[in-house]
Scaffold this motif. Structure first.
Motif, short mmCIF file in Angstrom:
data_model
loop_
_atom_site.label_atom_id
_atom_site.label_comp_id
_atom_site.label_asym_id
_atom_site.label_seq_id
_atom_site.Cartn_x
_atom_site.Cartn_y
_atom_site.Cartn_z
N ASP A 1 43.99 -32.87 16.27
CA ASP A 1 44.14 -33.95 15.28
C ASP A 1 44.28 -33.35 13.88
O ASP A 1 44.15 -32.15 13.69
CB ASP A 1 42.94 -34.89 15.32
CG ASP A 1 41.62 -34.17 15.20
OD1 ASP A 1 40.74 -34.63 14.48
OD2 ASP A 1 41.46 -33.11 15.86
N ILE B 1 51.30 -29.57 28.32
CA ILE B 1 50.19 -30.48 28.63
C ILE B 1 49.08 -29.70 29.31
O ILE B 1 49.32 -28.93 30.24
CB ILE B 1 50.68 -31.62 29.55
CG1 ILE B 1 51.75 -32.44 28.83
CG2 ILE B 1 49.52 -32.51 29.99
CD1 ILE B 1 52.44 -33.45 29.73
N ASP C 1 48.70 -39.75 19.36
CA ASP C 1 48.31 -38.97 18.18
C ASP C 1 48.47 -39.74 16.88
O ASP C 1 47.68 -39.57 15.94
CB ASP C 1 49.13 -37.68 18.11
CG ASP C 1 48.73 -36.70 19.20
OD1 ASP C 1 48.00 -37.12 20.13
OD2 ASP C 1 49.13 -35.53 19.14
N SER D 1 45.33 -26.87 16.90
CA SER D 1 46.73 -27.11 16.53
C SER D 1 47.63 -25.94 16.92
O SER D 1 48.83 -26.13 17.19
CB SER D 1 46.84 -27.38 15.03
OG SER D 1 46.29 -26.29 14.29
N ASP E 1 39.17 -41.06 21.65
CA ASP E 1 39.71 -40.00 20.80
C ASP E 1 39.18 -40.21 19.38
O ASP E 1 38.69 -41.29 19.03
CB ASP E 1 41.24 -40.02 20.79
CG ASP E 1 41.82 -38.63 20.52
OD1 ASP E 1 41.05 -37.75 20.09
OD2 ASP E 1 43.03 -38.45 20.73
N ASP F 1 51.32 -37.13 25.01
CA ASP F 1 51.73 -35.87 24.39
C ASP F 1 51.77 -36.08 22.87
O ASP F 1 51.55 -37.18 22.37
CB ASP F 1 53.07 -35.40 24.94
CG ASP F 1 54.25 -36.04 24.23
OD1 ASP F 1 54.19 -37.26 23.98
OD2 ASP F 1 55.23 -35.33 23.93
N GLN F 2 52.05 -35.02 22.13
CA GLN F 2 51.98 -35.09 20.67
C GLN F 2 53.00 -36.05 20.07
O GLN F 2 52.74 -36.68 19.04
CB GLN F 2 52.18 -33.69 20.07
CG GLN F 2 50.99 -32.76 20.30
CD GLN F 2 51.20 -31.40 19.69
OE1 GLN F 2 52.33 -30.99 19.41
NE2 GLN F 2 50.12 -30.66 19.48
N LYS G 1 39.18 -30.83 23.42
CA LYS G 1 40.27 -30.95 22.46
C LYS G 1 40.82 -29.56 22.17
O LYS G 1 40.06 -28.60 22.00
CB LYS G 1 39.81 -31.62 21.16
CG LYS G 1 40.94 -31.88 20.16
CD LYS G 1 40.42 -32.58 18.93
CE LYS G 1 40.25 -34.06 19.15
NZ LYS G 1 41.53 -34.80 19.08
N ARG H 1 47.82 -25.61 32.71
CA ARG H 1 48.79 -25.89 31.65
C ARG H 1 50.15 -26.16 32.28
O ARG H 1 50.61 -25.40 33.13
CB ARG H 1 48.92 -24.73 30.67
CG ARG H 1 49.89 -25.04 29.51
CD ARG H 1 50.16 -23.83 28.65
NE ARG H 1 51.07 -22.90 29.32
CZ ARG H 1 51.69 -21.88 28.70
NH1 ARG H 1 51.47 -21.66 27.42
NH2 ARG H 1 52.48 -21.08 29.37
N ARG I 1 42.58 -33.46 25.07
CA ARG I 1 43.13 -34.19 23.95
C ARG I 1 43.87 -33.23 22.99
O ARG I 1 43.46 -32.08 22.80
CB ARG I 1 42.04 -34.93 23.17
CG ARG I 1 41.48 -36.12 23.96
CD ARG I 1 42.51 -37.22 24.05
NE ARG I 1 42.02 -38.38 24.78
CZ ARG I 1 42.30 -38.66 26.04
NH1 ARG I 1 43.07 -37.85 26.72
NH2 ARG I 1 41.81 -39.74 26.61
N ASN I 2 44.95 -33.77 22.38
CA ASN I 2 45.74 -32.96 21.45
C ASN I 2 44.97 -32.76 20.13
O ASN I 2 44.05 -33.51 19.79
CB ASN I 2 47.08 -33.67 21.14
CG ASN I 2 47.88 -33.89 22.40
OD1 ASN I 2 47.92 -33.03 23.28
ND2 ASN I 2 48.51 -35.04 22.49
N LYS J 1 47.09 -24.04 19.56
CA LYS J 1 46.93 -23.86 21.00
C LYS J 1 46.38 -22.47 21.36
O LYS J 1 46.88 -21.79 22.28
CB LYS J 1 48.24 -24.13 21.73
CG LYS J 1 48.68 -25.59 21.64
CD LYS J 1 49.96 -25.84 22.40
CE LYS J 1 50.29 -27.32 22.46
NZ LYS J 1 50.32 -27.98 21.15
#
Length: 457
Positions: free
Chosen positions: A457, A169, A354, A210, A316, A402-403, A207, A185, A454-455, A212
């Motif tokens: 997309d 996170i 998500d 994917s 989001d 989380d995802q 954001k 983190r 934000r995770n 990271k």
């Protein structure tokens, strides 16, 4: 003379005292001789249960009564008490009839003289009491079994592999005094939170990609202050922070993103999507009319969309759907079809998972967070702030998912003096219904603002 008078008075008082003592003992002896010694008591018993005998016992010293069976009270006190206990213990009552009872009878002699039978009233009451006790025991047993079932179910969920593990996170902390944003983190494997970098200015609406590797967002000064681009290293605009080498890249400056002299950029409503390769840009003219563009950073092409004005920024952007807040609730705008849907009413701040199947929102205050299933359209949980606590709810990014959508992240403040608070970043597990703290900032100043990244997309 005086001494003689005093002696006479004392002798008179002593004589009076002796007379009173003698009269007291004489009266008691007279009572015993008149009513108790060696006499036979004739009693006609009717419906004499233990309560009735206890009543007779309580009336034994009373002179005014109309019950002829009160003569039973003339028996020895200890014998009568034993009789009452005996009848209660064995649920007995004295059989109706006439009895001749010597006043000097012992307890054993009295038991032989009297005839007893089962007290049906007491038996029925006992049956009812036993039935009630059985029902209570059964209900308690059922409750215990259900509690054990819930506990075992949660333990099975926790230790089984069915529930996806939590992923890392990322969250930010901006201090308006130092004009600096710190990136953090939480390592889900090590269960530890570490600082991963710093960015000058207010780095927000972020954001992560994917893989990271980097975080994309808007960067400006907040509160707004004048700055000279020629003398300062700070460049407002769309920036990207590398998690690999800690470098910050300005993708587009504020000047590059302007579309006219009369249009100003409203950075709080700008938001990256598609792995940070595209940006939703928000512009406002002098009359406070808002317009929105979808900007492609790779091709530098922009597309205007007819989305209605948002009130508190973007929640989001996922699968072409823009989730944002209006005064009457949470809206979902499809950028391809132009279709607009409303999901929640009277929601102040909202976040979407998500897969867009779960959402969270605040009500009229910052003391409760509601978790909502967007498919079944029903609440699936409520988080409540305890005494002297409040949830961070000033911005759309004050909470997140989380995802996997199984863990919900939020900010909790324990209010202290002079505007400070103990700020905690917490994660709520939807399966176990429990929260754990992953970050604590004691005595945090009111100038520090936290928000989640934000995770992808």
């Amino acid at each position: 003379m005086r001494v003689k008078k005093i002696i006479k008075i004392l002798l008179m008082l002593a004589g009076l005292l002796i007379f009173m003592v003698v009269m007291y003992f004489a009266v008691n002896v007279w009572k015993l001789c008149t009513f108790r010694i060696g006499k036979t008591i004739y009693i006609d018993m009717v419906d004499a249960d233990a309560e009735y005998v206890e009543y007779i016992y309580s009336m034994r010293n009373s002179r005014s009564h109309g019950d002829p069976n009160v003569k039973l009270g003339l028996l020895d006190k200890k014998v009568l008490v034993k009789l009452i206990k005996y009848m209660k213990k064995n649920n007995l009552k004295i059989c109706d009839g006439e009895y001749a009872i010597p006043q000097t009878s012992t307890f054993k002699e009295l038991i032989e003289i009297l005839d007893f039978e089962e007290d049906k009233k007491v038996t029925d009451m006992e049956k009812r009491d036993k039935l009630i006790k059985k029902k209570v025991k059964f209900a308690v047993g059922v409750i215990i079994v259900l509690m054990l079932f819930v506990i075992v179910s949660r333990l099975i969920i926790i230790f089984s592999g069915d529930m996806p593990a939590m992923v890392d996170i990322y969250f930010l902390a901006y201090d308006s005094r130092t004009l600096e944003t710190i990136l953090y983190r939480y390592d889900a494997d090590l269960k530890k939170t570490n600082e991963v970098g710093k960015v000058a200015g207010y780095f927000h609406n972020c954001k992560i990609d994917s893989e990271k590797k980097y975080i994309t967002g808007a960067c400006n000064l907040w509160p707004e202050e004048k700055h000279d681009d020629t003398e300062s290293e700070f460049k407002p605009g769309i920036v990207r922070y590398s998690l690999e080498d800690g470098t910050l890249t300005l993708l587009r400056s504020e000047q590059q993103m302007r579309i006219g002299n009369k249009q100003s950029i409203f950075w709080d409503s700008c938001f990256p999507f598609d792995n940070g390769e595209k940006i939703l840009m928000c512009y406002a003219d002098e009359e406070n009319n808002f317009s929105y563009l979808l900007y492609d950073l790779e091709t530098s092409k922009a597309k205007k969309i007819g989305m209605t004005k948002m009130d508190r920024g973007v929640c989001d952007i996922r699968k072409g759907n823009i989730w944002y807040l209006k005064r009457n609730g949470v809206m979902q705008y499809n950028a391809k079809t132009g279709e607009l849907k409303q999901f929640l009413q009277n929601a102040d701040v909202c976040t979407v998972s998500d897969d867009s199947r779960k959402a969270s929102y605040f009500g009229s205050d910052n003391k409760k967070i509601f978790l909502y299933d967007t498919v079944r359209k029903k609440k699936i949980g409520t988080l409540k702030a305890g005494w002297n606590k409040a949830f961070g709810s000033l911005f759309p990014y004050s909470c997140g998912w989380d995802q996997s959508g199984n863990y919900f992240c939020y900010i909790e403040h324990f209010i202290k003096f002079f505007g400070s608070s103990d700020t905690r970043i917490k994660v709520y597990n939807l399966h176990t219904k429990t929260s754990k703290c992953i970050f604590l900032h004691r005595n945090a100043s009111a100038t520090v603002q936290y928000e989640f990244v934000r995770n992808a997309d």
